[in-house]
Design an enzyme around this catalytic site. Structure first.
Site, PDB file in Angstrom:
ATOM      1  N   HIS A  66      12.291  24.628 -17.373  1.00  0.00           N
ATOM      2  CA  HIS A  66      11.724  23.294 -17.527  1.00  0.00           C
ATOM      3  C   HIS A  66      12.035  22.436 -16.318  1.00  0.00           C
ATOM      4  CE1 HIS A  66      15.704  23.433 -19.473  1.00  0.00           C
ATOM      5  NE2 HIS A  66      15.885  22.212 -18.997  1.00  0.00           N
ATOM      6  N   CYS A 207      22.412  17.873 -21.404  1.00  0.00           N
ATOM      7  CA  CYS A 207      22.206  18.654 -20.186  1.00  0.00           C
ATOM      8  C   CYS A 207      21.527  17.751 -19.155  1.00  0.00           C
ATOM      9  CB  CYS A 207      21.363  19.899 -20.463  1.00  0.00           C
ATOM     10  SG  CYS A 207      19.640  19.567 -20.892  1.00  0.00           S
TER      11      CYS A 207
END
Length: 736
Positions: A66, A207
């Site tokens: 991603h 994250c």
């Protein structure tokens, strides 16, 4: 709202090669061809860079590369079912289901919430099984949109147990609902006794991107808690928003799990709680193990507890578990001191060098008189022809004095922040004070280290006293600084300062006497130290040794300046060598490494050794030895040529502060060529074979070292696959 996924973004049963980067590029191309990204290469580069920070493979044969980048114009989701599967770094093997999430830089929370919700759905086995069984691209789109709540559940295609969701629901709200549901979950056999009064664990996941791993880790922990009969409540600090856990739930929790790759917001809320802290991917890979570890900390009287007085940032750098070794503790506090000291040195040294350029080498003799007795409206004339005349003399004097004053903080800042690393804020004042005393006593750099340790431990010891309530407010701002300053500085004045000063003077005299072979040997040793860990503790020791003596250099005693030039030249070699190697034989490097190689030219030229870390992290047993050889040769050459540098940083950009600049460049070029050729020979002719096992065995330590070292430069470790044979497309991957 534009659909996130279409049939054109689904790739079924395709052979995309054997490298994760190839899969990512194919999916980025599909997204760009649909007009959802203005640059397939830009999207692929961003996603590959994210992959290099932390592999996105997760258990179950799934990967979720991603990126959030301005190359994306429309939030998009691409899916590939691979045959054969491709390694994305998961512990249980390669991935056959790959979802690529592409989000614009300014993506709204509604889109981010949906993307996050998809990541959460991938921990559901029924949903994943349905994707593997799907016969057409449209069936995949239907399954995904049903999971996202964008259409009514289809009994034929929808995963078992799924329900339609309101598309406006945020992922954070979903997390809260999932967490709350676990309290009523049936207990597993190994924890049936806890079913009546389940234990509670609270968890925070986060994250860097905040789209996929954040939410998958949260759901994995909730699901693991349900299977174990443990009540797990999660807080996802991601891109789609954060709903903080209620303080009453935190207060009633037995333990805390931090599965994070970034700092936890408002970490002080968890003060006093037993906890474990791990990378976010560990929350996906081993959620049950993390829960057990957190509860084990709670059951251990001396288990790790979050300190009450620390903020999130302080805790991440200052907390020390009861199991931290003495060596690790000392390394941590010393590196903290050095990292805070370096900005004083870099700015001060460059300003002093600029002062020499503008005012000439006599400027130290006149700078104070010029600054105090003149101004721009009253330029100095009585000091003779100083390089660029009166204007140059005045501006040079100002630059030199500012730099000299900044350099004057070197030892005090070192001592102050060593003490800070030990005792938190109450240690700063005693540390700075004892550092200033060390300078006054002539104890220098060594005195600063010893004084900082002394001040820090005394302040920490005083702070451990159980003070009465009426005195607690005065402890950190009055009592601790007062007593710790008095004791540590008093000891430096009366006991330690004299012997340390004599040691420092003897060391300086010994270095100044080095000529010929001895000087070359010193240069060789310093060069090796600069390359052995590329910004880690050994590198910092060599650099700190050089800058500590910089102020003592002079025309009559140029050795400290020679040491500075040696350290700077040797530190430039590793990144420049890797840049040269990628230019000479690009096909034996991954695409990500070739991009890093382009950046390494500038990083190396500016004396940022960490520019070589991406290469060393993915192939340490070949890159580091090659770097050591070239840097050692460069160090020996600069000492042999008696090259001097009055600037502590800047590389070729401070040419005006480097004497014998052409010899300085020659030394760097020779070392760079040696390292580049050696690393190419090792990569082409020396296979990893048995060495790969050693690299993996040493990986955790190497990762910690490079992560610590690269705080200042923002460098990230690359784990891209490396091709051992130029004629083969098969990569021999080594992950650190």
């Amino acid at each position: 709202m534009t659909s996130l996924i279409t049939t054109e973004l689904v790739i079924l049963d395709a052979d995309q090669g054997t490298e994760s980067s190839a899969v990512i590029r194919a999916m980025a191309t599909a997204i760009a061809e649909q007009g959802r990204a203005n640059s397939a290469e830009g999207l692929a580069t961003a996603a590959i860079a994210r992959e290099e920070k932390t592999p996105t493979g997760v258990p179950g044969g799934i990967a979720i590369p991603h990126a959030r980048t301005d190359a994306v114009t429309t939030p998009s989701l691409a899916m590939a079912r691979l045959n054969p599967p491709v390694d994305f770094g998961a512990k249980d093997g390669p991935a056959d289901l790959v979802f690529m999430i592409a989000a614009p830089d300014g993506a709204g929370k509604e889109h981010l919430a949906l993307l996050s919700k998809l990541a959460r759905s991938l921990v559901k086995k029924d949903f994943v099984a349905s994707l593997r069984a799907a016969a057409t691209e449209q069936e995949v789109v239907d399954l995904v949109e049903t999971a996202l709540g964008l259409r009514e559940a289809d009994t034929e295609h929808a995963p078992a147990g799924s329900t339609a969701a309101n598309p406006g629901d945020t992922a954070a709200a979903s997390a809260t609902a999932a967490a709350s549901a676990t309290a009523a979950a049936p207990a597993s056999a190994d924890s049936a006794s806890a079913a009546e009064d389940p234990r509670r664990v609270v968890a925070v996941t986060a994250c860097p991107t905040g789209i996929a791993h954040t939410y998958m880790a949260a759901d994995a922990l909730v699901q693991a808690g349900s299977e174990m009969g443990i009540d797990v409540v999660t807080e996802t600090q991601g891109s789609s928003g954060t709903t903080p856990i209620d303080q009453s739930i935190i207060d009633g929790a037995d333990a805390v799990v931090f599965a994070v790759d970034v700092d936890v917001r408002d970490k002080a809320r968890f003060a006093g709680k037993p906890y474990v802290q791990v990378p976010v991917k560990a929350g996906i890979d081993d959620p049950q193990g993390l829960i057990r570890k957190a509860l084990a900390e709670a059951d251990t009287p001396n288990g790790r507890r979050l300190a009450a007085a620390h903020t999130a940032d302080e805790e991440s750098s200052n907390s020390t578990s009861s199991r931290e070794s003495i060596g690790a503790h000392l390394k941590r506090v010393l590196l903290t001191g050095v990292s805070y000291m370096i900005p004083f040195v870099a700015a001060g040294g460059l300003l002093m060098a600029l002062g020499f350029l503008l005012g000439g080498f006599d400027i130290p003799d006149y700078s104070e008189d010029i600054v105090l007795g003149n101004s721009l409206w009253n330029l100095p004339t009585e000091y003779g022809d100083l390089a660029l005349g009166p204007v140059g003399a005045y501006l040079g004097a100002v630059s030199f004095q500012i730099g000299n004053l900044s350099m004057g903080f070197l030892v005090a800042a070192l001592a102050g922040y060593i003490a800070y690393a030990i005792a938190d804020r109450p240690g700063i004042a005693p540390g700075f004070t004892v550092g200033a005393v060390a300078v006054l006593m002539g104890a220098g750099f060594i005195g600063g280290i010893i004084g900082g340790l002394l001040a820090g431990y005394i302040a920490h010891w005083i702070g451990s006293f159980a003070a009465p309530r009426w005195l607690r407010g005065l402890m950190p701002v009055v009592i601790i600084p007062l007593v710790a300053s008095l004791v540590s500085s008093g000891l430096m004045f009366m006991v330690l300062g004299g012997p340390i000063s004599a040691l420092t003077e003897g060391l300086n005299s010994w270095l100044s006497s080095m000529t010929g072979t001895a000087a070359v040997l010193l240069g060789l040793i310093l060069g090796v130290m600069m390359a052995v860990d590329l910004g880690g503790p050994v590198n910092k020791v060599a650099y700190s040794f050089a800058v500590a003596g910089l102020a003592a250099g002079s025309v009559e005693n140029p050795v400290p300046w020679e040491i500075m030039a040696t350290v700077m030249a040797a530190g430039m070699v590793p990144p420049l060598a890797m840049a040269l190697a990628t230019a000479l034989r690009p096909r034996i490097f991954s695409q990500a490494e070739k991009e890093n190689g382009k950046a390494a030219w500038l990083l190396g030229a500016a004396f940022i050794s960490e520019g070589a870390i991406p290469f060393a992290a993915s192939d340490p047993l070949r890159v580091i030895p090659a770097s050591i050889v070239g840097a050692g040769v460069t160090g020996g050459m600069t000492m042999a040529f008696s090259v001097t540098s009055q600037a502590p940083h800047g590389g070729v950009f401070v040419f005006f502060a480097i004497d014998s600049f052409l010899l300085f460049l020659l030394s760097i070029v020779v070392g760079t060529i040696i390292s580049a050729l050696l690393v190419l020979v090792l990569k082409i002719f020396v296979r990893k074979g048995g060495a790969a096992g050693l690299a993996e065995a040493t990986a955790p330590a190497a990762s910690k070292s490079t992560a610590t070292a690269s705080t200042d430069s923002g460098a990230v470790a690359s784990d891209a696959a490396q091709a051992d044979e130029p004629v083969s497309s098969k990569a021999d991957a080594s992950r650190v």
